[in-house]
Design an enzyme around this catalytic site. Sequence first.
Site, PDB file in Angstrom:
ATOM      1  N   THR A  28      -0.712  -3.140   6.445  1.00 18.10           N
ATOM      2  CA  THR A  28      -0.890  -4.691   6.568  1.00 18.10           C
ATOM      3  C   THR A  28      -2.269  -5.302   6.043  1.00 18.10           C
ATOM      4  O   THR A  28      -3.089  -4.519   5.823  1.00 18.10           O
ATOM      5  CB  THR A  28      -0.356  -5.219   7.843  1.00 18.10           C
ATOM      6  OG1 THR A  28      -0.029  -6.445   7.976  1.00 18.10           O
ATOM      7  CG2 THR A  28      -1.190  -4.750   8.894  1.00 18.10           C
ATOM      8  N   LYS A  67      -3.212  -4.015   1.899  1.00 20.61           N
ATOM      9  CA  LYS A  67      -2.021  -3.907   1.105  1.00 20.61           C
ATOM     10  C   LYS A  67      -2.534  -3.374  -0.469  1.00 20.61           C
ATOM     11  O   LYS A  67      -1.939  -2.835  -1.184  1.00 20.61           O
ATOM     12  CB  LYS A  67      -1.196  -5.129   0.946  1.00 20.61           C
ATOM     13  CG  LYS A  67      -0.407  -5.094   2.206  1.00 20.61           C
ATOM     14  CD  LYS A  67       0.563  -6.090   2.165  1.00 20.61           C
ATOM     15  CE  LYS A  67       1.556  -6.205   3.599  1.00 20.61           C
ATOM     16  NZ  LYS A  67       2.643  -7.150   3.161  1.00 20.61           N
ATOM     17  N   ASN A 119       2.875  -1.641   1.065  1.00 20.36           N
ATOM     18  CA  ASN A 119       2.948  -1.907   2.446  1.00 20.36           C
ATOM     19  C   ASN A 119       3.522  -0.787   3.381  1.00 20.36           C
ATOM     20  O   ASN A 119       3.739  -0.660   4.533  1.00 20.36           O
ATOM     21  CB  ASN A 119       4.038  -3.221   2.874  1.00 20.36           C
ATOM     22  CG  ASN A 119       5.473  -2.725   2.720  1.00 20.36           C
ATOM     23  OD1 ASN A 119       5.977  -1.946   1.815  1.00 20.36           O
ATOM     24  ND2 ASN A 119       5.916  -3.314   3.620  1.00 20.36           N
ATOM     25  N   ASP A 129       8.571  -5.009   1.272  1.00 19.97           N
ATOM     26  CA  ASP A 129       8.698  -6.397   1.758  1.00 19.97           C
ATOM     27  C   ASP A 129       9.762  -6.842   0.637  1.00 19.97           C
ATOM     28  O   ASP A 129      10.680  -7.839   1.061  1.00 19.97           O
ATOM     29  CB  ASP A 129       7.575  -7.124   1.414  1.00 19.97           C
ATOM     30  CG  ASP A 129       6.228  -6.775   2.632  1.00 19.97           C
ATOM     31  OD1 ASP A 129       6.805  -6.544   3.468  1.00 19.97           O
ATOM     32  OD2 ASP A 129       5.071  -6.902   2.032  1.00 19.97           O
ATOM     33  N   GLY A 187       5.683 -21.133  -3.377  1.00 21.22           N
ATOM     34  CA  GLY A 187       4.553 -20.327  -3.203  1.00 21.22           C
ATOM     35  C   GLY A 187       4.234 -19.378  -4.103  1.00 21.22           C
ATOM     36  O   GLY A 187       4.976 -18.904  -5.046  1.00 21.22           O
ATOM     37  N   ALA A 188       3.002 -19.068  -4.338  1.00 21.45           N
ATOM     38  CA  ALA A 188       2.451 -18.105  -5.190  1.00 21.45           C
ATOM     39  C   ALA A 188       1.373 -17.209  -4.811  1.00 21.45           C
ATOM     40  O   ALA A 188       0.834 -16.541  -5.456  1.00 21.45           O
ATOM     41  CB  ALA A 188       1.932 -18.774  -6.578  1.00 21.45           C
ATOM     42  N   GLY A 189       1.478 -16.840  -3.445  1.00 21.65           N
ATOM     43  CA  GLY A 189       0.658 -15.856  -2.521  1.00 21.65           C
ATOM     44  C   GLY A 189       1.354 -14.527  -2.604  1.00 21.65           C
ATOM     45  O   GLY A 189       2.394 -14.270  -3.361  1.00 21.65           O
ATOM     46  N   GLY A 190       0.900 -13.700  -1.746  1.00 22.43           N
ATOM     47  CA  GLY A 190       1.321 -12.196  -1.715  1.00 22.43           C
ATOM     48  C   GLY A 190       2.889 -12.167  -1.333  1.00 22.43           C
ATOM     49  O   GLY A 190       3.534 -11.172  -2.132  1.00 22.43           O
ATOM     50  N   TYR A 209       8.225 -17.039  10.553  1.00 22.13           N
ATOM     51  CA  TYR A 209       8.964 -16.804  11.743  1.00 22.13           C
ATOM     52  C   TYR A 209       8.439 -17.246  13.236  1.00 22.13           C
ATOM     53  O   TYR A 209       8.781 -17.115  14.230  1.00 22.13           O
ATOM     54  CB  TYR A 209       8.974 -15.116  11.844  1.00 22.13           C
ATOM     55  CG  TYR A 209       7.868 -14.444  11.779  1.00 22.13           C
ATOM     56  CD1 TYR A 209       6.974 -14.348  12.927  1.00 22.13           C
ATOM     57  CD2 TYR A 209       7.481 -13.930  10.658  1.00 22.13           C
ATOM     58  CE1 TYR A 209       6.076 -13.244  13.055  1.00 22.13           C
ATOM     59  CE2 TYR A 209       6.580 -13.161  10.442  1.00 22.13           C
ATOM     60  CZ  TYR A 209       5.806 -12.673  11.511  1.00 22.13           C
ATOM     61  OH  TYR A 209       4.655 -11.947  11.744  1.00 22.13           O
ATOM     62  N   GLY A 232      12.506 -16.264   9.284  1.00 22.01           N
ATOM     63  CA  GLY A 232      11.851 -15.452   8.949  1.00 22.01           C
ATOM     64  C   GLY A 232      11.575 -13.943   9.492  1.00 22.01           C
ATOM     65  O   GLY A 232      11.036 -13.122   8.987  1.00 22.01           O
TER      66      GLY A 232
END
Length: 277
Positions: free
Chosen positions: A64, A68, A89, A108, A131-134, A218, A239
């Site tokens: 985590t 990662k 992950n 994931d 979104g454009a993150g991980g 979540y 979530g």
Amino acid sequence: MVNGKTKIYGIIGNPVSHSLSPAMHNAAFEALKENRIYLPFPVEDVQAALMGLKALDIRGVSVTIPHKQSVMPFLDRIDPVAIKIGAVNTIDIQTEGATRLLCGSNTDWIGANRALESRVRLPQAQVVLLGAGGSARAIGFGLREAGAGILLCSRSEPKGKMLAGELDCPWFPMTALTSLRGEVLVNATPVGMSPRAEASPVPAAILPSFQVVMDIVYAPLKTRLLREAELAGCRTINGLEMLLYQGVAQFELWTGLAAPVDVMREALLDWAGIERG
Ligand code: NAP
């Protein structure tokens, strides 16, 4: 009971004290009467920790934040989707003769796909991904694997356009949301997360045009987005389902057994102190 034959698994990250994974995996081991245990390992020195996994005969670990990406140069093998996502992950420690190999993968995207597939046929779906993150990266590449169409929508234009280029899909600013149409909407931003639970990433007025809405936030379990989506008649996915199914995929990879999904879901809900709903 832990004894000389107990197989050891765990999670490496920093911090790991808040992780829901030990409760989920240990509940599964217990339910199947498997002599295995899953432990939290707070890690700063990634390379030393990975050598330690081999030396101590640890069988598998979750990875985590913030490791990662940083684990990747030290792994013996990495599966192709994890390479595309650029994040691992899950590490499975395999034995070949006298050699132990660190094999990295990413569950994931599998978690997101399995959560979505409980409500929709992905190969035929057009998905508006926020979104454009991980997490958006992992979900986006998973949607590509499943053959879904993607419309990527994000706040930051450079990051969004770069990811859209990698996913070979169109990019839109958040302001274009009202004109986008699809069967599925996925929120992969933190908008709506506690303590700012009053926020929603999209105007409620656009929700009736979607059949399925998944929020990967979540906490709270039922976000404002999901409440408004229910009112609009959409099928919703909270979530915890992505979190659950990424763990289910890890469990099955490490043990070769069918995961006790309901036991794992209950463990997540109990540990998080989340009300069912
Ligand atoms: P991340 O890498 O930091 O990416 C967050 C993304 O959200 C970025 O694209 C960011 O946009 C965007 N964003 C942040 N605030 C925004 C706002 N106010 N309006 C519009 N966009 C906004 O985070 P992550 O790892 O992807 O995690 C995102 C969320 O998913 C977190 O809440 C995390 O807890 C949750 N999560 C859930 C699971 C699960 O299994 N259910 C797994 C992982 C993460 P910019 O690029 O413009 O900053």
